[in-house]
Design a protein around this motif. Structure first.
Motif: not given
Length: 162
Positions: A117-145
């Motif tokens: 699951x942590x690996x999936x989270x890392x992949x999410x950050x990498x995908x968002x970074x490459x899509x936006x062209x901005x380096x994203x290193x961590x999540x700023x907030x967590x929502x639980x549903x």
């Protein structure tokens, strides 16, 4: 120091409005506000922290207005029953200022280990970074549903079959 929100209120905040309203403890005046705060606690606290003025010890406080740069924030969304329960599904949203600019579709995490699951989270950050062209290193907030809120139509869990 404010009183902690009860365990039941915290669990209720993860449910849909209809499910929460059916509970015997539901109070139509207080519960909607408590649910909103619990669901958005991280973002509200971050905004509150950023809006606090910085005061110096004995000097007269002078104020100037500076337009802050628009920051990029990544919010992770977990679908699970409790904090210690396995993750049912995971999604993410990317915000720039007050605009949602990117949404990562929810994906099931059934059968994945916590390390995966942590690996999936890392992949999410990498995908968002490459899509936006901005380096994203961590999540700023967590929502639980709650898993009953899972938007995946082909969800194999029991709560979608009821």
């Amino acid at each position: 120091m404010p009183k902690k929100v009860g365990h039941n209120c915290f669990q209720c905040s993860k449910l849909s409005t209809a499910e929460a309203g059916a509970k015997p403890c539901w109070d139509a005046v207080r519960c909607p506000n408590r649910r909103h705060y619990q669901r958005n606690k991280a973002r509200i606290s971050q905004q509150r922290k950023q809006s606090r003025p910085v005061e110096s010890a004995g000097d007269v406080l002078r104020t100037i207005a500076i337009e802050p740069p628009i920051g990029t924030a990544v919010s992770i969304i977990f679908y699970r029953e409790r904090q210690d329960a396995p993750v049912h599904a995971i999604a993410a949203e990317v915000w720039q200022g007050t605009q949602k600019v990117l949404k990562v579709e929810p994906m099931h995490c059934m059968g994945l280990t916590p390390v995966q699951v942590v690996g999936v989270m890392t992949e999410i950050l990498k995908a968002c970074s490459s899509e936006l062209g901005v380096e994203l290193t961590k999540f700023t907030s967590k929502v639980e549903l709650h898993p009953s809120q899972c938007p995946i139509s082909s969800c194999p869990q029991w709560h979608h079959n009821n």
